[in-house]
Design a protein around this motif. Sequence first.
Motif, PDB file in Angstrom:
ATOM      1  N   ARG A  93      37.074  30.247  34.638  1.00 26.12           N
ATOM      2  CA  ARG A  93      37.741  31.776  34.710  1.00 26.12           C
ATOM      3  C   ARG A  93      38.701  31.835  35.626  1.00 26.12           C
ATOM      4  N   SER A  94      38.883  31.008  36.652  1.00 30.24           N
ATOM      5  CA  SER A  94      39.652  31.039  37.732  1.00 30.24           C
ATOM      6  C   SER A  94      41.264  30.966  37.353  1.00 30.24           C
ATOM      7  N   GLN A 162      40.442  43.178  37.400  1.00 26.77           N
ATOM      8  CA  GLN A 162      39.274  42.030  37.315  1.00 26.77           C
ATOM      9  C   GLN A 162      38.908  41.439  38.358  1.00 26.77           C
ATOM     10  N   LEU A 163      40.025  40.473  38.968  1.00 25.13           N
ATOM     11  CA  LEU A 163      39.609  39.713  40.150  1.00 25.13           C
ATOM     12  C   LEU A 163      39.042  40.335  41.432  1.00 25.13           C
ATOM     13  N   SER A 164      39.396  41.560  41.553  1.00 22.54           N
ATOM     14  CA  SER A 164      38.919  42.420  42.702  1.00 22.54           C
ATOM     15  C   SER A 164      37.557  42.597  42.551  1.00 22.54           C
ATOM     16  N   GLN A 165      37.058  43.078  41.319  1.00 28.45           N
ATOM     17  CA  GLN A 165      35.607  43.430  40.946  1.00 28.45           C
ATOM     18  C   GLN A 165      34.922  42.154  41.179  1.00 28.45           C
ATOM     19  N   LYS A 166      35.557  40.936  41.075  1.00 29.49           N
ATOM     20  CA  LYS A 166      34.673  39.693  41.424  1.00 29.49           C
ATOM     21  C   LYS A 166      34.865  39.273  42.786  1.00 29.49           C
ATOM     22  N   LEU A 172      48.802  40.717  43.907  1.00 28.97           N
ATOM     23  CA  LEU A 172      49.384  41.252  42.763  1.00 28.97           C
ATOM     24  C   LEU A 172      50.740  40.458  42.395  1.00 28.97           C
ATOM     25  N   ALA A 173      51.456  40.220  43.667  1.00 29.66           N
ATOM     26  CA  ALA A 173      52.753  39.596  43.159  1.00 29.66           C
ATOM     27  C   ALA A 173      52.538  38.299  42.777  1.00 29.66           C
TER      28      ALA A 173
END
Length: 233
Positions: A93-94, A162-166, A172-173
């Motif tokens: 998923r990365s 999504q990534l921050s939650q994980k 973002l850039a």
Amino acid sequence: MNGPAPVITVDGPGGVGKGTLCQWLATRLGWHLLDSGALYRLTALAAQRRNLPPTDESAVAAVAAGLNVVFSAGTDGVLQILLDGEEVSAVIRSETAGNAASQVAALPQVRAALLQRQRDFRQTPGLIADGRDMGTVVFPNAELKLFLTADPAERARRRHNQLSQKEMNVSLAALEREIAERDARDVQRTAAPLMPAADAIILDTTALNIAQVCEWAWRQIGQRPKIPTSHPD
Ligand code: DC
């Protein structure tokens, strides 16, 4: 039911809500789910583990043809993906795995090697197929073809959340750049490029939440009398 099991295809770029919509539809209808992107991600990972450059088309295609993968529901009901017996659902998923997948997905021999494996997911009572070319190449005779789009900036923002939650840290850039690169590769490739089928119904999800997207899809299904919606909830 006569004939092959019914298929609903859901295509579009990353970050449009396809994955969540497909899981919701599969659960609601009690149908099987094909996450075709996972097959490309697994191919890229398996090739990398054999030290193959993603440009070695025939070698990567041989890896795709011989993928030793098992999809199974774990004890907690969460999908497990085993590659050569090892649980890899988080690894594939990365962002790096997604980019590698996009590179091997541009190789026609790799796409050909995965075609039948994808079609084998079409089993009763039905299949929800998530990808880029589900409606154009893999299931051209699907009962219903949906195509989701959204502004790239909004897709990068969703992916960032999504990534921050994980607790995975990506700027973002950087995500916006990666999404633009991946879109260009997926749209411009000659083999099964990302595009809506001529008979697909298109939805721009930029300003919609996931509940609204699911509601829209359910309305489309309701207009297809051939798709049974009476699965017991
Ligand atoms: O949906 P995803 O992010 O898991 O897909 C990863 C990559 O795989 C995507 O950049 C393009 C490729 N892909 C494809 O070419 N065809 C598909 N049906 C699914 C994915």
